[in-house]
Every structure is written in structure tokens, then in C-alpha cells.
Design an enzyme around this catalytic site. Structure first.
Site, mmCIF file in Angstrom:
data_model
loop_
_atom_site.group_PDB
_atom_site.id
_atom_site.type_symbol
_atom_site.label_atom_id
_atom_site.label_comp_id
_atom_site.label_asym_id
_atom_site.label_seq_id
_atom_site.Cartn_x
_atom_site.Cartn_y
_atom_site.Cartn_z
ATOM 1 N N SER A 1 0.833 -1.217 0.000
ATOM 2 C CA SER A 1 0.000 0.000 0.000
ATOM 3 C C SER A 1 0.865 1.264 0.000
ATOM 4 O O SER A 1 0.465 2.286 -0.574
ATOM 5 C CB SER A 1 -0.983 0.005 1.179
ATOM 6 N N ASN A 2 2.027 1.217 0.617
ATOM 7 C CA ASN A 2 2.916 2.396 0.568
ATOM 8 C C ASN A 2 3.469 2.603 -0.845
ATOM 9 O O ASN A 2 3.563 3.739 -1.322
ATOM 10 C CB ASN A 2 4.054 2.244 1.583
ATOM 11 N N ARG B 1 22.986 -14.932 3.804
ATOM 12 C CA ARG B 1 22.475 -13.563 3.697
ATOM 13 C C ARG B 1 23.310 -12.719 2.737
ATOM 14 O O ARG B 1 22.787 -11.946 1.933
ATOM 15 C CB ARG B 1 22.450 -12.903 5.079
ATOM 16 N N ILE C 1 15.938 -8.298 7.094
ATOM 17 C CA ILE C 1 17.040 -7.428 7.520
ATOM 18 C C ILE C 1 18.062 -7.326 6.391
ATOM 19 O O ILE C 1 18.438 -8.335 5.784
ATOM 20 C CB ILE C 1 17.677 -7.985 8.813
ATOM 21 N N ASN D 1 13.682 3.869 4.985
ATOM 22 C CA ASN D 1 12.726 2.842 5.406
ATOM 23 C C ASN D 1 11.568 3.523 6.123
ATOM 24 O O ASN D 1 11.774 4.527 6.812
ATOM 25 C CB ASN D 1 13.420 1.887 6.386
ATOM 26 N N HIS E 1 8.891 2.830 9.071
ATOM 27 C CA HIS E 1 8.732 1.911 10.202
ATOM 28 C C HIS E 1 7.527 2.347 11.031
ATOM 29 O O HIS E 1 7.384 3.533 11.334
ATOM 30 C CB HIS E 1 10.004 1.936 11.071
ATOM 31 N N SER F 1 7.610 6.372 11.404
ATOM 32 C CA SER F 1 8.844 7.126 11.171
ATOM 33 C C SER F 1 9.420 6.749 9.810
ATOM 34 O O SER F 1 9.365 5.583 9.412
ATOM 35 C CB SER F 1 9.903 6.763 12.224
ATOM 36 N N GLU G 1 22.402 -1.303 11.827
ATOM 37 C CA GLU G 1 21.641 -1.680 13.019
ATOM 38 C C GLU G 1 20.148 -1.471 12.746
ATOM 39 O O GLU G 1 19.750 -0.422 12.213
ATOM 40 C CB GLU G 1 22.094 -0.806 14.203
ATOM 41 N N ASP H 1 16.495 -0.499 12.353
ATOM 42 C CA ASP H 1 15.620 0.640 12.667
ATOM 43 C C ASP H 1 16.326 1.714 13.495
ATOM 44 O O ASP H 1 15.698 2.398 14.322
ATOM 45 C CB ASP H 1 14.343 0.161 13.407
ATOM 46 N N GLU I 1 0.902 6.719 7.486
ATOM 47 C CA GLU I 1 2.138 6.283 6.801
ATOM 48 C C GLU I 1 2.177 6.787 5.365
ATOM 49 O O GLU I 1 3.214 7.208 4.867
ATOM 50 C CB GLU I 1 2.249 4.761 6.777
HETATM 51 C C1 GRF Z 1 3.775 -0.817 6.945
HETATM 52 O O1 GRF Z 1 3.103 -0.752 8.174
HETATM 53 C C2 GRF Z 1 5.217 -0.450 7.124
HETATM 54 O O2 GRF Z 1 5.432 0.568 8.041
HETATM 55 C C3 GRF Z 1 5.780 -1.734 7.657
HETATM 56 O O3 GRF Z 1 5.143 -2.726 6.913
HETATM 57 C C4 GRF Z 1 3.883 -2.236 6.470
HETATM 58 C C5 GRF Z 1 3.862 -2.331 4.989
HETATM 59 O O4 GRF Z 1 2.615 -2.048 4.446
HETATM 60 N N1 GRF Z 1 7.215 -1.755 7.604
HETATM 61 P P1 GRF Z 1 2.423 -2.034 2.869
HETATM 62 O O5 GRF Z 1 3.032 -3.310 2.322
HETATM 63 O O6 GRF Z 1 3.107 -0.809 2.321
HETATM 64 O O7 GRF Z 1 0.945 -1.991 2.671
#
Ligand code: GRF
Length: 227
Positions: free
Chosen positions: A16-17, A66, A93, A108, A110, A137, A144, A146, A175
Site C-alpha cells: 500500500s505504501n 544472507r 534485515i 525505510n 517503520h 517514522s 543496526e 531501525d 504512513e
Molecule cells: C507498513 O506498516 C510499514 O510501516 C511496515 O510494513 C507495512 C507495509 O505495508 N514496515 P504495505 O506493504 O506498504 O501496505
């Protein structure tokens, strides 16, 4: 004339972001293009939001360790020639090799008011602790988890009767404007990481920018906080 910024997105889930950034680009509100979506989960819904040629998804299980996965991911990201790399729900990570390769370009989002509640299950932990306020945020990524410099935050109240799910939904609503507003500042060259500090309009940022009710990011001292 400057060209639109090239943004690579790392995502593991619903996206969604990412969708918020795509919508803003389509609406002419973000001078950028998404040059690739990169995932550690080949089934991630986020991948479906861009054309096939912009998708890269591999399972970490197919790599020896990794470092090997991060190297392949990093090579794919680098090949897309991004100006910025946005981790938007990327749940794996990133190792130090990847982070240092893209230092200063890598952000990122968070779901907590960092430095509180790094890591997972932020909403449940905030409720358990009896917080009155929670939020999200956007920060520069360091090895390290977040822990990088926070650029901007958005706050929401915790309400009586909240569950982790209702609180997560309220945080997600902020967000999207938070990530968009922060990305707009980055692509405009108004925010940058300078050594150990974040600079905003050429001045050191002493605390995170805050999202106001109009969806603008302002210096914290410009926002009155209810007591
Ligand atoms: C969001 O809450 C973001 O902050 C977290 O994971 C979620 C991702 O949501 N890290 P989406 O995949 O962008 O809908």
C-alpha cells in the site's frame, strides 16, 4: 530542467505504501518514476502493482547465505540505477554490505515513533506499554535495525479499546502521507544525510520533521503538541 528521480522500492507484502507513491506519480504530485520493485517474497502483492519488467523477486532460500542474497539483490537494485531506494514493508534485515553500498540513498518506513519500538509487533507493544500516542517514522537505513537518522514522523492517538489491528490501521493512514511527503523532500534535494546528521534545507535537523494536519512536514518546534 532536472529529470524525474528514479526510485527503487523494496517490499515484502501488500504494497500500500508503494501504491501511494505510484498514485502520487500519476497525479503529478511526485516528480519521480518507480524503476523497480524488489522483493524477498515472490508472492508479494506489491509486485503486482508494476509491470513485469520492473519486478525482481527471489527467495532467500535459494541463496547460500544472507551475503549472497544481499549481493544479488544489490546488483539488481544497482542495475535499475536508482537515485533513491525506499524500503516500504520490506521485512528482511538488510546486511551491512547492502546498506553501505547504498548509504545515504536508502530509507525505510517503520510503524512506530522511533527510537521507541524498533523491530516487529510495534502496535501490540505500544498498547501493552500503555502509550497514549503511536505513529510512524521514515529514517535513513544503517546496519543496526531501525536505528538510522529519523527524517520525519507522523503521530496518531491511541484510543480506548484499540487492538493491534485498529491501531495498525490508524497508523497506516498516516504512513502514506508521511512517506509521500518525505519522498517529495528527498527528490527535491531538500533533505540529505550529511555525515552523522540529516540536513533539511541546508540546516541540521535536530529532531524529526512532523507531519501536520495538512500533510506537510514541518520542523517539530512549529507544531503545538496537545498536553
Ligand atoms: C507498513 O506498516 C510499514 O510501516 C511496515 O510494513 C507495512 C507495509 O505495508 N514496515 P504495505 O506493504 O506498504 O501496505
Amino acid at each position: 530542467m532536472t529529470r524525474p528521480s528514479r526510485i527503487a522500492v523494496l517490499a515484502s507484502g501488500r504494497g500500500s505504501n508503494l501504491q501511494c507513491l505510484l498514485d502520487a506519480i500519476s497525479a503529478g504530485q511526485l516528480d519521480a518514476g518507480i524503476v523497480g520493485v524488489f522483493s524477498d517474497r515472490p508472492a508479494a502483492a506489491a509486485l503486482e502493482k508494476v509491470p513485469g519488467e520492473l519486478r525482481w523477486a527471489r527467495s532467500p532460500r535459494d541463496y547460500a547465505d544472507r551475503d549472497a542474497f544481499d549481493l544479488a539483490l544489490g546488483d539488481a537494485v544497482a542495475a535499475s540505477q536508482p537515485d533513491w531506494i525506499v524500503c516500504a514493508g520490506y521485512m528482511r534485515i538488510l546486511g551491512g554490505g547492502f546498506v553501505s553500498r547504498f548509504q545515504g540513498q536508502l530509507i525505510n518506513i517503520h510503524p512506530s515513533l522511533l527510537p521507541r519500538y524498533k523491530g516487529l509487533h510495534t502496535h501490540a507493544r505500544a498498547l501493552e506499554a500503555g502509550e497514549f500516542e503511536h505513529g510512524a517514522s521514515v529514517h535513513f537505513v544503517v546496519p543496526e535495525l531501525d536505528a538510522g537518522n529519523v527524517i520525519a514522523q507522523a503521530r496518531v492517538p491511541v484510543l480506548a479499546g484499540d487492538t493491534p489491528e485498529t491501531l495498525a490501521a490508524r497508523v497506516l493512514e498516516v504512513e502514506h502521507p508521511l512517506l509521500l511527503a518525505t519522498t517529495r523532500l528527498l527528490v527535491a534535494g531538500r533533505v540529505a544525510e550529511c555525515g552523522a546528521q540529516v540536513h533539511f534545507d541546508g540546516q541540521p535537523l535536530l529532531g524529526p520533521l512532523l507531519l501536520d494536519s495538512a500533510g506537510q512536514l514541518v520542523r517539530a518546534e512549529a507544531v503545538s503538541t496537545p498536553r
